[in-house]
Write an enzyme that holds these catalytic residues in place. Structure first.
Site, mmCIF file in Angstrom:
data_model
loop_
_atom_site.group_PDB
_atom_site.id
_atom_site.type_symbol
_atom_site.label_atom_id
_atom_site.label_comp_id
_atom_site.label_asym_id
_atom_site.label_seq_id
_atom_site.Cartn_x
_atom_site.Cartn_y
_atom_site.Cartn_z
ATOM 1 C CB CYS A 98 -0.941 0.092 1.187
ATOM 2 S SG CYS A 98 -2.027 -1.308 1.357
ATOM 3 N NE ARG B 162 4.687 1.626 0.004
ATOM 4 C CZ ARG B 162 5.683 1.421 0.838
ATOM 5 N NH1 ARG B 162 6.913 1.659 0.450
ATOM 6 N NH2 ARG B 162 5.471 0.990 2.052
ATOM 7 C CD1 TRP C 291 -0.324 -6.534 -2.931
ATOM 8 C CD2 TRP C 291 -0.539 -6.954 -0.740
ATOM 9 N NE1 TRP C 291 -0.013 -7.862 -2.717
ATOM 10 C CE2 TRP C 291 -0.133 -8.139 -1.393
ATOM 11 C CE3 TRP C 291 -0.729 -6.980 0.635
ATOM 12 C CZ2 TRP C 291 0.078 -9.332 -0.708
ATOM 13 C CZ3 TRP C 291 -0.520 -8.177 1.314
ATOM 14 C CH2 TRP C 291 -0.119 -9.328 0.644
ATOM 15 C CG ASN D 246 1.473 0.554 4.306
ATOM 16 O OD1 ASN D 246 1.193 -0.616 4.110
ATOM 17 N ND2 ASN D 246 2.709 1.015 4.260
ATOM 18 N N GLY D 247 -0.720 -1.207 6.435
ATOM 19 C CA GLY D 247 -0.420 -2.053 7.590
ATOM 20 C C GLY D 247 -1.599 -2.948 7.891
ATOM 21 C CD GLU E 208 16.863 -13.579 -7.153
ATOM 22 O OE1 GLU E 208 16.283 -14.028 -6.153
ATOM 23 O OE2 GLU E 208 16.549 -12.484 -7.676
ATOM 24 C CE LYS F 284 13.575 -11.718 -9.466
ATOM 25 N NZ LYS F 284 14.249 -11.545 -8.253
ATOM 26 C CD GLU G 133 9.558 -11.818 -8.202
ATOM 27 O OE1 GLU G 133 8.885 -11.374 -7.275
ATOM 28 O OE2 GLU G 133 10.796 -11.679 -8.251
ATOM 29 C CG HIS H 70 18.855 -37.241 -2.940
ATOM 30 N ND1 HIS H 70 19.236 -38.483 -2.495
ATOM 31 C CD2 HIS H 70 20.004 -36.527 -3.084
ATOM 32 C CE1 HIS H 70 20.548 -38.531 -2.360
ATOM 33 N NE2 HIS H 70 21.043 -37.344 -2.717
ATOM 34 C CE LYS I 17 11.427 -3.322 -5.513
ATOM 35 N NZ LYS I 17 12.114 -4.437 -6.175
HETATM 36 O O1 M6R Z 1 12.798 -5.174 0.403
HETATM 37 P P1 M6R Z 1 13.273 -6.541 0.742
HETATM 38 O O2 M6R Z 1 14.568 -6.878 0.126
HETATM 39 O O3 M6R Z 1 13.272 -6.814 2.212
HETATM 40 O O4 M6R Z 1 12.181 -7.503 0.092
HETATM 41 C C1 M6R Z 1 12.214 -8.888 0.308
HETATM 42 C C2 M6R Z 1 11.310 -9.613 -0.670
HETATM 43 O O5 M6R Z 1 9.988 -9.221 -0.498
HETATM 44 C C3 M6R Z 1 11.718 -9.362 -2.126
HETATM 45 O O6 M6R Z 1 13.048 -9.705 -2.356
HETATM 46 C C4 M6R Z 1 10.816 -10.169 -3.087
HETATM 47 O O7 M6R Z 1 11.055 -11.531 -2.942
HETATM 48 C C5 M6R Z 1 11.035 -9.714 -4.528
HETATM 49 N N1 M6R Z 1 9.783 -9.572 -5.189
HETATM 50 C C6 M6R Z 1 11.847 -10.678 -5.317
HETATM 51 O O8 M6R Z 1 12.021 -10.280 -6.641
#
Ligand code: M6R
Length: 612
Positions: free
Chosen positions: A2, A27, A75, A101-102, A485, A489, A492, A508, A607
């Protein structure tokens, strides 16, 4: 999660609020809304499901005049994303409007009590409970809005950043925070509010970061005033913002993600600048705390998502270079695990945003139990940066795309410098080794520039794999987290299911999945485990699986086995995740674009995850 924007004193508050919402849309982007107080004393609230553009379309025929307003991009946490649940929410008699927000954890109990007192609710949100509570306290006790806000905040359990407008107080705007960020920008004749500094940057460089349990009273004519929830005067600590508007724009790229991928030679240059001098690593966070690092008994890394992957790589680097035992924990698990933390432990919190709720909470717990807290953050002045004893910023500039790219390479680079600096201090690396790795770190921007030349071939390759339903990513050693990672990527932003595994674990279980419909991406640079990874590639090929391999340039062995190879420049093993991340980022990006996905704002994500 948010985004909040506020403005008081500017001639056309609406345009400032909308522009600010666009900046904060990363956000959260499932619905948006605005509340404006016009010159006739009317409080107009407009809300719409969807993105900020949808809200703008909805507002086209409406009265959007006024110099005071608040706005929100959401969000969803409580209640589905629709017009009714979108913020702002109002109190029973419609005089107060609030954005939040929260999460208010005790909202159900409060709602029930308010309903018994005659309040009727329009939405399913915890936010409406908060504004109804403020309204109820104000009306039933006859106190001021500020008093009612203070009292209500003392009753709620949870996290919040809020902005509140009172129709009966046209010269004032209130803001408050606990565990969710808020920044106030002090301009010339106008004051601005944002969940981060991006909505304020073109109006002022004078900012105040509100602290937990503080309430700001933002008036048209009086200087900014801050009090705490228990009514103690707070300090108005004005800082100078170092951010430019151009950093927040796409600069000719179709998406922020692609811009951020291509920025990496420059962002790594900024990340390294001034930190490698005469073949040595100089980090002020280590220099100022030499004894802490010299006598460290253990490092605990806490982080989430991509930052957690960087933490796993950091673990290998600390083990190899600084010979300190390291644990890497998901912050969300660590905070509820009753962890054993002692004096002599260092907790390293890694976070791009510096606002991730789980990471912040994990850090606070470790600190309360005696750990020394070190931050590896990107956003300067963020909550995690402020709650640590010391730290190193990654300095890669604002990252807007929801998928983290340049922050990941910045985090790994900082962790490499940190491990090296601590190794220097503890005498666990030779001067030769330091010199060699430090020189390679300095060369990274150029190496990344070369690696980015893979873009066209990766775009072509992506066309072959666009309609695949599953992917496997395999790597070993320091590149096992790189495989995680790469998989994150892809999933998501393309919504293709992808799994990352240590290559040797394949036999395994996951090997059962291999057939001609499941491609495997191997991260296979020439390192100590190269031969072993070659065996894993052969195992996949023997079962009819197709292989995309990221290899060191000149690797002819893997070229004869894999269906596709992507060659990256040779670097020391400890830095190879920084380089191999580039083709993985590009592969995910191009597949997602070909699938027509919203790359910068993928569904269900945000984000900055400032809720649990
Ligand atoms: O702001 P942060 O690095 O603490 O965020 C952590 C995760 O929310 C963030 O890395 C998330 O996994 C990303 N969308 C990955 O691309």
């Amino acid at each position: 999660m948010c985004g909040i924007v506020g403005c008081i004193g500017a001639e056309n508050a609406y345009s400032i609020l909308i522009k600010g919402l666009h900046r904060l849309e990363y956000r959260g982007y499932d619905s948006a809304g605005v509340a404006l107080l016009n010159d006739n004393g009317e409080l107009n609230v407009y809300k719409s499901r969807g993105k900020v553009n949808d809200l703008e379309r909805f507002c086209e025929s409406k009265d959007c005049s006024g110099s005071l307003g608040i706005a929100h991009t959401r969000w969803a946490t409580h209640g589905e994303p629709n017009d009714v649940n979108a913020h702002p929410h109002c109190c029973q008699n419609g005089t107060l409007a609030l954005v939040h927000n929260g999460t208010i954890e005790n909202y159900a109990v409060l709602r029930e009590a308010l309903e018994q007192h005659g309040c009727s609710f329009r939405s399913e949100t915890d936010t409406e409970v908060l504004v109804q509570l403020i309204g109820y306290i104000k009306q039933s006790s006859g106190c001021s809005t500020l008093e009612a806000l203070r009292e209500a905040l003392q009753q709620v359990v949870g996290a919040y950043a809020v902005a509140l407008v009172d129709r009966e107080q046209p010269d004032c705007l209130y803001a408050a925070r606990k565990s969710s960020p808020l920044v106030i920008g002090i301009g010339d004749g106008a004051t601005f509010l944002g969940s981060d500094a991006s909505p304020l940057v073109e109006f002022t460089d004078k900012v105040v970061y509100l602290k937990d349990n503080e309430i700001a009273i933002i008036s048209r004519s009086e200087p900014l005033k801050v009090i705490t929830n228990d009514n103690t005067p707070g300090k108005v600590d004005i800082k100078t913002l170092k951010m430019s508007v151009s950093q927040l724009e796409k600069g000719g790229y179709p998406h922020f993600m692609l811009k951020e991928i291509f920025e990496q030679p420059d962002t790594l240059h900024d990340c390294i600048r001034g930190r490698i001098v005469d073949g040595k690593v100089l980090l002020s966070g280590v220099r100022d705390n030499e004894e802490v690092f010299r006598s460290a008994r253990r490092i605990i890394i806490v982080a989430c998502g991509t930052s957690w992957h960087a933490g796993l790589i950091g673990k290998r680097l600390f083990l190899d270079l600084a010979r300190i035992p390291v644990e890497v924990e998901y912050a969300s698990e660590f905070r509820y695990s009753n962890p054993v933390v002692n004096r002599g432990d260092i907790v390293v919190a890694i976070s791009q945003s510096g606002e991730t709720a789980d990471t912040l909470a994990a850090l606070q717990i470790a600190r309360e139990r005696g750990a020394f807290a070190y931050g590896v953050c990107n956003v300067v002045g963020s909550s995690i940066a402020r709650e640590t004893d010391s730290g190193t910023y990654i300095h890669v500039g604002p990252e807007i795309g929801v998928a983290s790219t340049k922050a990941f390479t910045g985090q790994v680079t900082v962790l490499a410098m940190l491990a090296l600096a601590v190794g220097q201090l503890r005498g666990t690396v030779s001067a030769e080794q330091v010199k060699e790795i430090a020189a390679s770190i300095k060369a990274l921007p150029g190496i990344i520039r070369t690696t980015l030349k893979l873009n066209d071939s990766i775009r072509h390759l992506s066309g072959i794999y666009t309609y695949v339903h599953n992917f496997l990513y395999l790597g070993r050693g320091v590149n096992f987290p790189t495989a995680l990672e790469g998989a994150l990527k892809l999933k998501e932003i393309s919504y293709i299911h992808a799994e990352g595994y240590p290559a040797a674990e394949m036999k395994h279980g996951p090997i059962a999945l291999i057939d001609n419909e499941l491609p495997t991406v191997f991260i296979a640079p020439m390192d100590d485990l190269h031969e072993k990874v070659i065996s894993n590639i052969q195992q996949v090929k023997a079962r009819g699986g197709s292989v995309i391999a990221i290899v060191t340039e000149g690797d002819e062995t893997i070229a004869t086995m894999a269906d596709h190879t992507l060659e990256i420049p040779r670097v020391p093993e400890c830095l190879s995740p920084v380089v191999s991340a580039i083709p993985l980022q590009l592969l995910a990006y191009h597949i997602a674009v070909m699938k027509g996905r919203d790359v910068d704002m993928p569904r269900n994500l945000a984000k900055s995850v400032t809720v649990e």
